[in-house]
Design a protein around this motif. Sequence first.
Motif, mmCIF file in Angstrom:
data_model
loop_
_atom_site.group_PDB
_atom_site.id
_atom_site.type_symbol
_atom_site.label_atom_id
_atom_site.label_comp_id
_atom_site.label_asym_id
_atom_site.label_seq_id
_atom_site.Cartn_x
_atom_site.Cartn_y
_atom_site.Cartn_z
ATOM 1 N N VAL A 61 30.510 34.679 42.623
ATOM 2 C CA VAL A 61 30.002 34.876 41.171
ATOM 3 C C VAL A 61 30.385 37.028 41.138
ATOM 4 C CG1 VAL A 61 27.344 35.858 40.184
ATOM 5 C CG2 VAL A 61 27.748 33.737 41.065
ATOM 6 N N LEU A 62 29.699 37.327 42.109
ATOM 7 C CA LEU A 62 29.794 38.268 42.761
ATOM 8 C C LEU A 62 31.531 39.333 43.103
ATOM 9 C CD1 LEU A 62 27.656 39.435 45.581
ATOM 10 C CD2 LEU A 62 27.542 39.940 42.954
ATOM 11 N N ASP A 63 32.854 38.607 43.645
ATOM 12 C CA ASP A 63 33.784 38.472 43.185
ATOM 13 C C ASP A 63 34.761 38.468 41.516
ATOM 14 O OD1 ASP A 63 35.583 39.161 44.654
ATOM 15 O OD2 ASP A 63 36.894 36.505 45.282
ATOM 16 N N LEU A 64 33.629 37.605 40.466
ATOM 17 C CA LEU A 64 34.669 37.233 39.433
ATOM 18 C C LEU A 64 33.473 38.810 39.014
ATOM 19 C CD1 LEU A 64 35.913 36.241 36.722
ATOM 20 C CD2 LEU A 64 32.965 35.026 36.497
ATOM 21 N N THR A 65 32.597 39.070 39.202
ATOM 22 C CA THR A 65 32.042 40.522 38.735
ATOM 23 C C THR A 65 32.871 41.348 39.053
ATOM 24 O OG1 THR A 65 29.525 39.320 38.691
ATOM 25 C CG2 THR A 65 29.546 42.051 38.699
ATOM 26 N N SER A 66 32.974 41.886 40.272
ATOM 27 C CA SER A 66 33.753 42.973 40.528
ATOM 28 C C SER A 66 35.388 42.852 40.380
ATOM 29 C CB SER A 66 34.387 42.621 41.937
ATOM 30 O OG SER A 66 33.440 42.587 42.660
ATOM 31 N N ILE A 67 35.930 41.829 39.636
ATOM 32 C CA ILE A 67 37.580 41.599 38.891
ATOM 33 C C ILE A 67 37.292 43.071 37.511
ATOM 34 C CG2 ILE A 67 39.137 40.764 38.551
ATOM 35 C CD1 ILE A 67 38.589 38.467 40.212
ATOM 36 N N GLU A 68 36.159 42.241 36.739
ATOM 37 C CA GLU A 68 35.761 42.273 34.826
ATOM 38 C C GLU A 68 35.390 43.851 35.352
ATOM 39 O OE1 GLU A 68 32.218 39.848 34.444
ATOM 40 O OE2 GLU A 68 33.220 37.809 33.702
ATOM 41 N N ILE A 69 34.470 44.254 36.309
ATOM 42 C CA ILE A 69 34.440 45.707 36.018
ATOM 43 C C ILE A 69 35.349 46.742 36.859
ATOM 44 C CG2 ILE A 69 32.536 45.944 35.684
ATOM 45 C CD1 ILE A 69 30.977 46.762 38.655
ATOM 46 N N GLY A 70 36.530 45.963 36.917
ATOM 47 C CA GLY A 70 38.054 47.408 38.146
ATOM 48 C C GLY A 70 37.415 47.975 39.053
ATOM 49 N N ARG A 71 36.582 46.662 39.957
ATOM 50 C CA ARG A 71 36.381 47.405 41.144
ATOM 51 C C ARG A 71 37.556 46.434 42.362
ATOM 52 N NH1 ARG A 71 30.990 47.990 43.137
ATOM 53 N NH2 ARG A 71 29.764 49.714 41.612
ATOM 54 N N VAL A 72 37.938 45.824 41.862
ATOM 55 C CA VAL A 72 38.697 45.143 42.988
ATOM 56 C C VAL A 72 40.567 45.873 42.945
ATOM 57 C CG1 VAL A 72 40.538 43.019 43.304
ATOM 58 C CG2 VAL A 72 38.040 43.060 43.412
ATOM 59 N N GLY A 192 35.729 29.409 40.991
ATOM 60 C CA GLY A 192 36.796 29.639 42.028
ATOM 61 C C GLY A 192 38.107 29.725 40.748
ATOM 62 N N LEU A 193 39.383 29.031 40.547
ATOM 63 C CA LEU A 193 40.057 29.429 39.298
ATOM 64 C C LEU A 193 40.380 30.253 38.493
ATOM 65 C CD1 LEU A 193 40.578 24.933 38.139
ATOM 66 C CD2 LEU A 193 41.593 26.715 40.010
ATOM 67 N N VAL A 194 39.107 31.267 37.416
ATOM 68 C CA VAL A 194 38.661 31.573 37.080
ATOM 69 C C VAL A 194 39.371 33.262 37.837
ATOM 70 C CG1 VAL A 194 37.406 33.246 35.703
ATOM 71 C CG2 VAL A 194 37.305 30.519 35.589
ATOM 72 N N ILE A 195 38.628 33.155 38.986
ATOM 73 C CA ILE A 195 38.776 34.375 39.767
ATOM 74 C C ILE A 195 40.548 34.342 40.085
ATOM 75 C CG2 ILE A 195 38.675 34.933 42.262
ATOM 76 C CD1 ILE A 195 35.444 34.388 41.930
ATOM 77 N N SER A 196 41.068 33.514 40.581
ATOM 78 C CA SER A 196 42.325 32.822 40.799
ATOM 79 C C SER A 196 42.769 33.742 40.456
ATOM 80 C CB SER A 196 42.920 31.666 41.648
ATOM 81 O OG SER A 196 41.961 31.096 42.264
ATOM 82 N N LYS A 197 42.887 33.308 38.312
ATOM 83 C CA LYS A 197 43.647 32.919 37.507
ATOM 84 C C LYS A 197 43.624 34.826 37.093
ATOM 85 C CE LYS A 197 45.047 32.062 32.761
ATOM 86 N NZ LYS A 197 45.193 33.569 32.088
ATOM 87 N N LYS A 198 43.151 35.359 37.459
ATOM 88 C CA LYS A 198 42.899 37.300 37.001
ATOM 89 C C LYS A 198 43.386 38.184 37.612
ATOM 90 C CE LYS A 198 38.490 37.181 34.979
ATOM 91 N NZ LYS A 198 37.898 37.582 33.469
ATOM 92 N N LEU A 199 43.195 36.908 39.426
ATOM 93 C CA LEU A 199 44.183 37.969 40.548
ATOM 94 C C LEU A 199 45.532 37.790 40.147
ATOM 95 C CD1 LEU A 199 41.395 37.223 43.336
ATOM 96 C CD2 LEU A 199 42.009 38.937 42.622
ATOM 97 N N ILE A 200 45.992 36.779 40.033
ATOM 98 C CA ILE A 200 47.571 35.987 40.008
ATOM 99 C C ILE A 200 47.620 36.919 38.322
ATOM 100 C CG2 ILE A 200 49.046 34.703 39.038
ATOM 101 C CD1 ILE A 200 48.414 33.831 41.479
#
Length: 348
Positions: A61-72, A192-200
């Motif tokens: 959840v925190l990983d997805l959140t970090s991606i959404e707000i541009g912290r990654v 997990g797959l949502v995070i994977s797609k956003k990172l890819i």
Amino acid sequence: ANTAKSEFLASMSHELRTPLNAIIGFSQLAKLDNNNAAQQKANAQEINKAGKHLLSLINDVLDLTSIEIGRVRLNIQSIKFANIINECYQLIQSLAAKKNIKLNFSNFQCVCWVKADYLRLKQIILNIISNAVKYTPESGSVEISCHIRNNNVVIQISDTGAGISEENLTHLFEPFNRLGMENSNIQGTGIGLVISKKLIDMMSGEIQVQSVIGKGSTFSIILPKSVKEDVYMIKEDTIKIKSDKKQTKNISVFYVEDNIANVTLMKNIIQLQDDWKFRYAETAEQGLEMIKQDHPDIVLMDINLPGMDGVEACRIIKNDAQLYDIPVIAVSADVIKSNIDNAMQAGF
């Protein structure tokens, strides 16, 4: 509202992880206690398993959140894909063995070099392979292959599972959607797959999925190709400590931590070592005074402390001619990259 939710979760990462670290840590101690009855050890195993599962959910959840707000922030470089696959194989083989699932890893030594973030690509591959193993019936197989298509590298992960219907394929990358598996005994979050797609997507790649009901699924990860000559290894930040103390007995450990549960856990861990000494302080100010008096062999320090924080305390230690050679290790649940960078710059 979505932005507010994301900001809240990002700021709460430390508070969410801290109690779970205690749960997992104390259960590990219980398992290590040879005086424990068999039933008590079994109970500790269940606590440990549940704690790790809950921590995994929170991390997702925190990983997805970090991606959404541009912290990654990604570190794009040339990567030999075989290195990632070898690491993933070591991590996944025990899970596959429990279900008697055969892992077929092709030879990746040829031209499979990709432009990607090493750690994040490893996270993605591990997630998809783990899903393949989890959702493939016993005695099935999972195959990973790599080939070149035009100027891209195509990484394929195929399984002999139940397959995914056309309707479910359209919802595959929706957060928290487990496609009807909510009531199964297979653990997961649908993140997990949502995070994977956003990172890819952030790596200028894409994920494609093909599936046939009753035969299995194939996930294809497409990334820009690189060449061997471009490659450079990830350089870990290291600090060399000058010390002539080579003994492993009579080690003195000093811990600066305001959470008493964490202090108790660390004390119990240290006491597993014969002749090791343990002292602690609940504030950085108090800790610095005691460190100057004791000059311990090693300092463990929390980052988030009342009053002076751990980063500033570490700077003071490293700027003190009498203390700078003491290794200081950050022990914290607050592990976003910016905090790690600040800690390393301070001398941790």
